[in-house]
Design a protein around this motif. Structure first.
Motif, PDB file in Angstrom:
ATOM      1  N   THR A 154      -8.836  -7.754   0.993  1.00 44.37           N
ATOM      2  CA  THR A 154      -7.937  -7.068   1.916  1.00 44.37           C
ATOM      3  C   THR A 154      -6.901  -8.034   2.490  1.00 44.37           C
ATOM      4  OG1 THR A 154      -9.669  -5.478   2.486  1.00 44.37           O
ATOM      5  CG2 THR A 154      -7.828  -5.653   4.006  1.00 44.37           C
ATOM      6  N   ALA A 155      -7.290  -9.277   2.725  1.00 45.17           N
ATOM      7  CA  ALA A 155      -6.334 -10.279   3.208  1.00 45.17           C
ATOM      8  C   ALA A 155      -5.247 -10.545   2.167  1.00 45.17           C
ATOM      9  CB  ALA A 155      -7.065 -11.575   3.556  1.00 45.17           C
ATOM     10  N   VAL A 156      -5.618 -10.556   0.896  1.00 48.00           N
ATOM     11  CA  VAL A 156      -4.628 -10.734  -0.172  1.00 48.00           C
ATOM     12  C   VAL A 156      -3.658  -9.557  -0.185  1.00 48.00           C
ATOM     13  CG1 VAL A 156      -4.331 -10.685  -2.677  1.00 48.00           C
ATOM     14  CG2 VAL A 156      -6.012 -12.207  -1.658  1.00 48.00           C
ATOM     15  N   ILE A 157      -4.192  -8.353  -0.098  1.00 48.58           N
ATOM     16  CA  ILE A 157      -3.339  -7.170  -0.098  1.00 48.58           C
ATOM     17  C   ILE A 157      -2.390  -7.201   1.094  1.00 48.58           C
ATOM     18  CG2 ILE A 157      -3.339  -4.652   0.138  1.00 48.58           C
ATOM     19  CD1 ILE A 157      -6.010  -4.687  -1.427  1.00 48.58           C
ATOM     20  N   ALA A 158      -2.891  -7.599   2.260  1.00 52.69           N
ATOM     21  CA  ALA A 158      -2.043  -7.687   3.447  1.00 52.69           C
ATOM     22  C   ALA A 158      -0.895  -8.670   3.225  1.00 52.69           C
ATOM     23  CB  ALA A 158      -2.878  -8.112   4.651  1.00 52.69           C
ATOM     24  N   MET A 159      -1.200  -9.813   2.618  1.00 45.92           N
ATOM     25  CA  MET A 159      -0.164 -10.809   2.344  1.00 45.92           C
ATOM     26  C   MET A 159       0.904 -10.253   1.410  1.00 45.92           C
ATOM     27  SD  MET A 159      -0.556 -14.471   0.362  1.00 45.92           S
ATOM     28  CE  MET A 159      -0.939 -13.632  -1.185  1.00 45.92           C
ATOM     29  N   SER A 218       6.156  -0.943   5.076  1.00 41.17           N
ATOM     30  CA  SER A 218       5.649  -1.824   6.133  1.00 41.17           C
ATOM     31  C   SER A 218       4.628  -1.123   7.022  1.00 41.17           C
ATOM     32  CB  SER A 218       6.811  -2.320   7.004  1.00 41.17           C
ATOM     33  OG  SER A 218       7.473  -1.216   7.617  1.00 41.17           O
ATOM     34  N   ASP A 219       4.329   0.147   6.739  1.00 43.50           N
ATOM     35  CA  ASP A 219       3.472   0.940   7.634  1.00 43.50           C
ATOM     36  C   ASP A 219       2.112   1.257   7.002  1.00 43.50           C
ATOM     37  OD1 ASP A 219       4.493   2.580   5.662  1.00 43.50           O
ATOM     38  OD2 ASP A 219       4.732   4.319   6.980  1.00 43.50           O
ATOM     39  N   VAL A 220       1.679   0.451   6.051  1.00 41.64           N
ATOM     40  CA  VAL A 220       0.440   0.731   5.325  1.00 41.64           C
ATOM     41  C   VAL A 220      -0.667  -0.210   5.801  1.00 41.64           C
ATOM     42  CG1 VAL A 220      -0.666   0.794   3.060  1.00 41.64           C
ATOM     43  CG2 VAL A 220       1.707   1.533   3.314  1.00 41.64           C
ATOM     44  N   ASP A 221      -1.839   0.353   6.056  1.00 36.73           N
ATOM     45  CA  ASP A 221      -3.012  -0.443   6.412  1.00 36.73           C
ATOM     46  C   ASP A 221      -3.584  -1.047   5.128  1.00 36.73           C
ATOM     47  OD1 ASP A 221      -5.500  -1.450   7.135  1.00 36.73           O
ATOM     48  OD2 ASP A 221      -5.943   0.208   8.498  1.00 36.73           O
ATOM     49  N   PRO A 222      -3.673  -2.370   5.032  1.00 34.43           N
ATOM     50  CA  PRO A 222      -4.208  -2.996   3.814  1.00 34.43           C
ATOM     51  C   PRO A 222      -5.607  -2.499   3.450  1.00 34.43           C
ATOM     52  CG  PRO A 222      -3.205  -4.646   5.226  1.00 34.43           C
ATOM     53  CD  PRO A 222      -3.243  -3.377   6.013  1.00 34.43           C
ATOM     54  N   GLU A 223      -6.407  -2.179   4.460  1.00 37.09           N
ATOM     55  CA  GLU A 223      -7.752  -1.680   4.193  1.00 37.09           C
ATOM     56  C   GLU A 223      -7.711  -0.348   3.435  1.00 37.09           C
ATOM     57  OE1 GLU A 223     -11.903  -1.517   4.129  1.00 37.09           O
ATOM     58  OE2 GLU A 223     -10.589  -3.188   4.697  1.00 37.09           O
ATOM     59  N   ASP A 224      -6.686   0.474   3.713  1.00 39.20           N
ATOM     60  CA  ASP A 224      -6.542   1.736   2.984  1.00 39.20           C
ATOM     61  C   ASP A 224      -6.275   1.476   1.510  1.00 39.20           C
ATOM     62  OD1 ASP A 224      -6.929   3.128   5.317  1.00 39.20           O
ATOM     63  OD2 ASP A 224      -4.801   3.522   5.668  1.00 39.20           O
ATOM     64  N   THR A 243      -7.247  -1.198  -0.170  1.00 35.28           N
ATOM     65  CA  THR A 243      -8.517  -1.652  -0.739  1.00 35.28           C
ATOM     66  C   THR A 243      -9.403  -0.463  -1.090  1.00 35.28           C
ATOM     67  OG1 THR A 243      -8.448  -3.693   0.565  1.00 35.28           O
ATOM     68  CG2 THR A 243     -10.578  -3.046  -0.330  1.00 35.28           C
ATOM     69  N   MET A 244      -9.491   0.504  -0.206  1.00 33.54           N
ATOM     70  CA  MET A 244     -10.325   1.676  -0.448  1.00 33.54           C
ATOM     71  C   MET A 244      -9.808   2.489  -1.634  1.00 33.54           C
ATOM     72  SD  MET A 244     -11.159   2.848   3.486  1.00 33.54           S
ATOM     73  CE  MET A 244     -12.185   4.229   2.963  1.00 33.54           C
ATOM     74  N   MET A 245      -8.490   2.619  -1.753  1.00 38.89           N
ATOM     75  CA  MET A 245      -7.927   3.349  -2.894  1.00 38.89           C
ATOM     76  C   MET A 245      -8.244   2.648  -4.203  1.00 38.89           C
ATOM     77  SD  MET A 245      -4.251   4.935  -1.699  1.00 38.89           S
ATOM     78  CE  MET A 245      -3.541   3.420  -1.043  1.00 38.89           C
ATOM     79  N   LEU A 246      -8.122   1.341  -4.209  1.00 36.57           N
ATOM     80  CA  LEU A 246      -8.408   0.588  -5.430  1.00 36.57           C
ATOM     81  C   LEU A 246      -9.873   0.737  -5.836  1.00 36.57           C
ATOM     82  CD1 LEU A 246      -6.400  -2.703  -4.804  1.00 36.57           C
ATOM     83  CD2 LEU A 246      -5.804  -0.826  -6.330  1.00 36.57           C
ATOM     84  N   LEU A 247     -10.770   0.617  -4.871  1.00 35.94           N
ATOM     85  CA  LEU A 247     -12.189   0.775  -5.176  1.00 35.94           C
ATOM     86  C   LEU A 247     -12.477   2.179  -5.685  1.00 35.94           C
ATOM     87  CD1 LEU A 247     -13.789  -1.155  -2.176  1.00 35.94           C
ATOM     88  CD2 LEU A 247     -13.607  -1.911  -4.555  1.00 35.94           C
ATOM     89  N   GLY A 248     -11.797   3.170  -5.133  1.00 39.68           N
ATOM     90  CA  GLY A 248     -11.969   4.534  -5.607  1.00 39.68           C
ATOM     91  C   GLY A 248     -11.547   4.689  -7.059  1.00 39.68           C
ATOM     92  N   VAL A 249     -10.441   4.073  -7.403  1.00 38.18           N
ATOM     93  CA  VAL A 249      -9.974   4.110  -8.797  1.00 38.18           C
ATOM     94  C   VAL A 249     -10.979   3.436  -9.721  1.00 38.18           C
ATOM     95  CG1 VAL A 249      -8.230   3.218 -10.399  1.00 38.18           C
ATOM     96  CG2 VAL A 249      -7.527   4.281  -8.254  1.00 38.18           C
ATOM     97  N   PHE A 250     -11.415   2.252  -9.343  1.00 39.44           N
ATOM     98  CA  PHE A 250     -12.325   1.496 -10.212  1.00 39.44           C
ATOM     99  C   PHE A 250     -13.656   2.221 -10.405  1.00 39.44           C
ATOM    100  CE2 PHE A 250     -10.123  -2.494  -8.349  1.00 39.44           C
ATOM    101  CZ  PHE A 250      -9.023  -2.268  -9.140  1.00 39.44           C
TER     102      PHE A 250
END
Length: 206
Positions: free
Chosen positions: A141-146, A159-165, A167-174
């Motif tokens: 999540t820190a990488v995504i935020a960066m 600029s209005d996206v929560d990085p944790e969201d 991460t959750m989308m990516l895990l859902g895809v995988f």
């Protein structure tokens, strides 16, 4: 004679250790690479002797470096996670942020696939404490935020996206595509995520 000084005899006696250490490092690297490929190829448990053969070493060499399956799995997992995290900076240096983020998602997907081949050992090791619990989600999540910050500054990502969201989308895809082994569908879904992260275009005025 000070501790920093050695006689010619001292130096010649120590010299054979350096090639031995270099050989040991190469063997360890080959074992990690072979294990990574084996874990990526199947979600079933891979025999350790098969990994040793693929690395071109004997099973005794494998056990000298990794006394247990848990030790090998922990080393592969840690190395792959470090690579996933460090690759983000490399990609941002080569591509504009939105393109870098999409390329990084593919790298993260490869890590997730390798993790599947180690999942049983990882779960058992984490539960028993024989494998240290890594801060995987926090680091990802820190990488995504960066990368989102870089994209927002460049104007190519929202600029209005929560990085944790994300991460959750990516895990859902995988998770959803792994169940049906749909690599092409996973790539399409990752493209959709990146499209959703791009800023909305201003409507043209008439």
């Amino acid at each position: 004679m000070s501790e920093s000084e050695t006689t010619p005899t001292d130096r010649s006696a120590a010299a054979p250790d350096r090639p031995a250490r270099a050989d040991a490092r190469r063997n360890r690297d080959r074992l990690l690479a072979a294990a990574r490929d084996a874990f990526a190829a199947t979600s079933e448990a891979v025999p350790l002797d098969a990994i040793a053969r693929a690395a071109g070493v004997g099973i005794g060499t494998l056990y000298r470096h990794f006394p247990t399956r848990e030790a090998l799995v922990e080393a592969v997992y840690a190395a792959e996670l470090d690579e996933v995290v460090s690759s983000a900076t490399v990609l941002l240096g080569e591509f504009e942020p939105a393109v870098a983020l999409r390329a990084w998602m593919t790298r993260y997907a490869a890590f997730f696939k390798i993790k599947r081949g180690m999942s049983d050992t990882l779960r058992a090791g984490w539960a028993s404490g024989s494998i240290a619990t890594p801060a995987t989600r926090e680091r990802v999540t820190a990488v995504i935020a960066m990368m989102l910050r870089s994209g927002a500054e460049a104007g190519s990502l929202r600029s209005d996206v929560d990085p944790e969201d994300v991460t959750m989308m990516l895990l859902g895809v995988f998770l959803s595509t792994a169940a049906i082994d749909a690599q092409d569908r996973a790539e399409q879904l990752l493209d959709l995520i990146v499209d959703a992260l791009r800023p909305a275009l201003e409507p043209k005025r008439r």
